[in-house]
Write a protein that holds these residues in place. Sequence first.
Motif, short mmCIF file in Angstrom:
data_model
loop_
_atom_site.label_atom_id
_atom_site.label_comp_id
_atom_site.label_asym_id
_atom_site.label_seq_id
_atom_site.Cartn_x
_atom_site.Cartn_y
_atom_site.Cartn_z
N THR A 172 33.10 45.55 25.98
CA THR A 172 33.06 46.56 24.92
C THR A 172 34.27 46.40 24.01
OG1 THR A 172 34.34 48.21 26.13
CG2 THR A 172 31.95 48.14 26.54
N ALA A 173 34.25 47.14 22.91
CA ALA A 173 35.39 47.13 21.98
C ALA A 173 36.65 47.64 22.64
CB ALA A 173 35.05 47.95 20.74
N ALA A 174 36.48 48.46 23.68
CA ALA A 174 37.63 49.00 24.42
C ALA A 174 38.12 48.06 25.51
CB ALA A 174 37.28 50.36 25.02
N GLY A 175 37.51 46.87 25.62
CA GLY A 175 37.97 45.90 26.61
C GLY A 175 37.47 46.18 28.01
N GLU A 176 36.24 46.69 28.14
CA GLU A 176 35.69 46.98 29.46
C GLU A 176 34.35 46.28 29.64
OE1 GLU A 176 35.64 51.12 30.43
OE2 GLU A 176 37.82 51.31 30.19
N LEU A 177 34.00 46.03 30.91
CA LEU A 177 32.70 45.47 31.26
C LEU A 177 31.90 46.59 31.91
CD1 LEU A 177 30.86 42.98 31.39
CD2 LEU A 177 31.85 42.47 33.64
N GLU A 178 30.75 46.89 31.32
CA GLU A 178 29.95 48.01 31.79
C GLU A 178 28.99 47.57 32.89
OE1 GLU A 178 28.14 49.24 28.12
OE2 GLU A 178 29.67 50.78 27.78
N VAL A 179 28.78 48.44 33.87
CA VAL A 179 27.76 48.21 34.88
C VAL A 179 26.39 48.35 34.21
CG1 VAL A 179 26.74 49.08 37.03
CG2 VAL A 179 29.24 49.09 36.73
N PRO A 180 25.51 47.35 34.35
CA PRO A 180 24.19 47.49 33.74
C PRO A 180 23.46 48.72 34.26
CG PRO A 180 24.57 45.23 34.45
CD PRO A 180 25.70 46.05 35.00
N ALA A 181 22.70 49.37 33.38
CA ALA A 181 21.97 50.58 33.76
C ALA A 181 20.73 50.27 34.58
CB ALA A 181 21.58 51.35 32.50
N LEU A 233 31.24 42.85 40.04
CA LEU A 233 31.40 44.07 39.25
C LEU A 233 30.75 45.26 39.96
CD1 LEU A 233 32.14 45.55 36.57
CD2 LEU A 233 29.85 44.89 35.76
N GLN A 234 29.55 45.06 40.50
CA GLN A 234 28.85 46.16 41.15
C GLN A 234 29.64 46.70 42.34
OE1 GLN A 234 25.88 47.57 40.26
NE2 GLN A 234 24.98 46.12 38.82
N VAL A 235 30.23 45.80 43.12
CA VAL A 235 31.03 46.25 44.27
C VAL A 235 32.31 46.92 43.79
CG1 VAL A 235 32.26 45.54 46.35
CG2 VAL A 235 30.05 44.50 45.80
N SER A 236 33.00 46.29 42.85
CA SER A 236 34.29 46.82 42.40
C SER A 236 34.12 48.17 41.72
CB SER A 236 34.95 45.82 41.44
OG SER A 236 36.27 46.21 41.15
N ALA A 237 33.11 48.30 40.86
CA ALA A 237 32.87 49.59 40.21
C ALA A 237 32.42 50.63 41.24
CB ALA A 237 31.82 49.43 39.12
N GLY A 238 31.66 50.19 42.23
CA GLY A 238 31.20 51.13 43.24
C GLY A 238 32.33 51.78 44.01
N VAL A 239 33.34 50.99 44.38
CA VAL A 239 34.44 51.51 45.20
C VAL A 239 35.64 51.95 44.37
CG1 VAL A 239 33.77 50.07 47.16
CG2 VAL A 239 35.50 49.23 45.57
N ALA A 255 18.11 49.03 37.48
CA ALA A 255 18.13 49.07 38.94
C ALA A 255 18.46 47.69 39.50
CB ALA A 255 16.78 49.54 39.47
N GLY A 256 19.15 47.67 40.64
CA GLY A 256 19.57 46.41 41.24
C GLY A 256 20.88 45.94 40.64
N LEU A 257 20.97 44.65 40.41
CA LEU A 257 22.20 44.07 39.85
C LEU A 257 22.17 43.99 38.33
CD1 LEU A 257 22.84 41.17 42.39
CD2 LEU A 257 24.11 43.30 42.20
N GLY A 258 21.01 44.17 37.74
CA GLY A 258 20.92 44.07 36.28
C GLY A 258 20.84 42.65 35.79
N ILE A 259 20.29 41.74 36.61
CA ILE A 259 20.22 40.33 36.26
C ILE A 259 18.94 40.06 35.46
CG2 ILE A 259 20.01 37.99 37.18
CD1 ILE A 259 21.42 39.12 39.74
N GLU A 260 19.10 39.39 34.33
CA GLU A 260 17.96 38.91 33.55
C GLU A 260 18.13 37.41 33.35
OE1 GLU A 260 17.23 41.04 29.97
OE2 GLU A 260 17.45 43.02 30.91
N LEU A 261 17.33 36.63 34.08
CA LEU A 261 17.44 35.18 34.02
C LEU A 261 16.78 34.62 32.77
CD1 LEU A 261 16.59 34.26 37.73
CD2 LEU A 261 18.86 34.34 36.67
N ASP A 262 17.31 33.48 32.33
CA ASP A 262 16.70 32.72 31.23
C ASP A 262 15.89 31.60 31.88
OD1 ASP A 262 16.05 31.00 29.15
OD2 ASP A 262 17.99 31.18 28.16
#
Length: 370
Positions: free
Chosen positions: A342-351, A305-311, A353-360
């Motif tokens: 989202t309700a509009a059928g989109e995946l948002e880039v996390p706000a 997602l980060q690469v695709s949204a970036g370009v 910094a970095g990739l926005g990964i939060e591990l469990d």
Amino acid sequence: MKITDITLDRLRLDLDPPLRAAWDPVPRDHFDATVVRVHTDEGLTGIGSGDTMDGFEAFKNLFLGEDPLDIVRHVKAIETANFHGGCYWPLEVALWDIIGKVAGLPVATLFGNAARSLPVYASCAELKPPAERVESALAARENGFRAMKIRIDRDRAAEGVLTVAAVRDALGPDFVVMVDLNQSWRMAGDTAAGTDLAATRRLVRRLAELDVFWVEEPLPYADIDGFRTLRAENPGVRIAGGEMQHSVPEILRYLETDVLDIYQMDVVLAVGMLRARTLAELAQLRHRQFTPHSWTNGVGVLANLQVSAGVGGGPYFEFPYDPPRWTPARRDFLLSQPLTITAAGELEVPAAAGLGIELDEEAIGRWRIS
């Protein structure tokens, strides 16, 4: 800043009931994930995942003591290690996570910041009869999806066409339908021959009549002339592929000879984030599209997602989703929260910094196998 250590957590989630993915020779009763962590002397840790990282321990010394920000150097080093070992692009993902954290920005911003979110399509896994797939498509639309990708078995093509036709009839012309034939590569142990070109030509022609948005991986990667034949005969449907093409020169050849409409290189399985960005931009300069494959886990989805949204990739982004056997909870079991649209059928880039990964970390401890 220096890399002080690179650690791997190998995880295995039991799948009960099993996932009957169309591309698997046998049902999948477990789902493996490897978490890569790059540790630094300044306390920052980068996280990556995607491929298995099998055999990486032999190449770990290539990166220890190096500056994690030297990304071009690391990409070249990963490429040399890949030649002699496995597929180590999750390490690059972890390095970009550090770079984003140092910059205080999402990685997508560093890659161009073309989009803050992307429309997704529900990427199905299993082969389902027409009525069952229609039911799942209606449910997906209720949950926000505006597009779906349906798998067709090479040995049950007629049933697959009926399934696509049923979805088209039930959901109407505004619901986007893609089809994946899974003919470009094989899982280990799948020795069956692919469909021949004549049969594939007939199948793609029928799918074009059903207003399919794209037909994915209809032929083996080596059949460049066959791909070009399908495109020439079916100007109303796009031909997509390239998700597992590991060779950058091979993808460049595809671009130079105009083989595909949509390029799908996975940044954690195929060519990495930096190379995917370059290839995506080359495709876009040729008025072709980039929408990466993302069938790994939540970390792999975020990296793509980060690469695709970036370009500015698109027009859709792959969101692996096929309840009840493939859900965000299963796919993202290593994350604190599964990714949702989202309700509009989109995946948002996390706000973040970095990739926005939060591990469990509790889930990682529970499912760790080594």
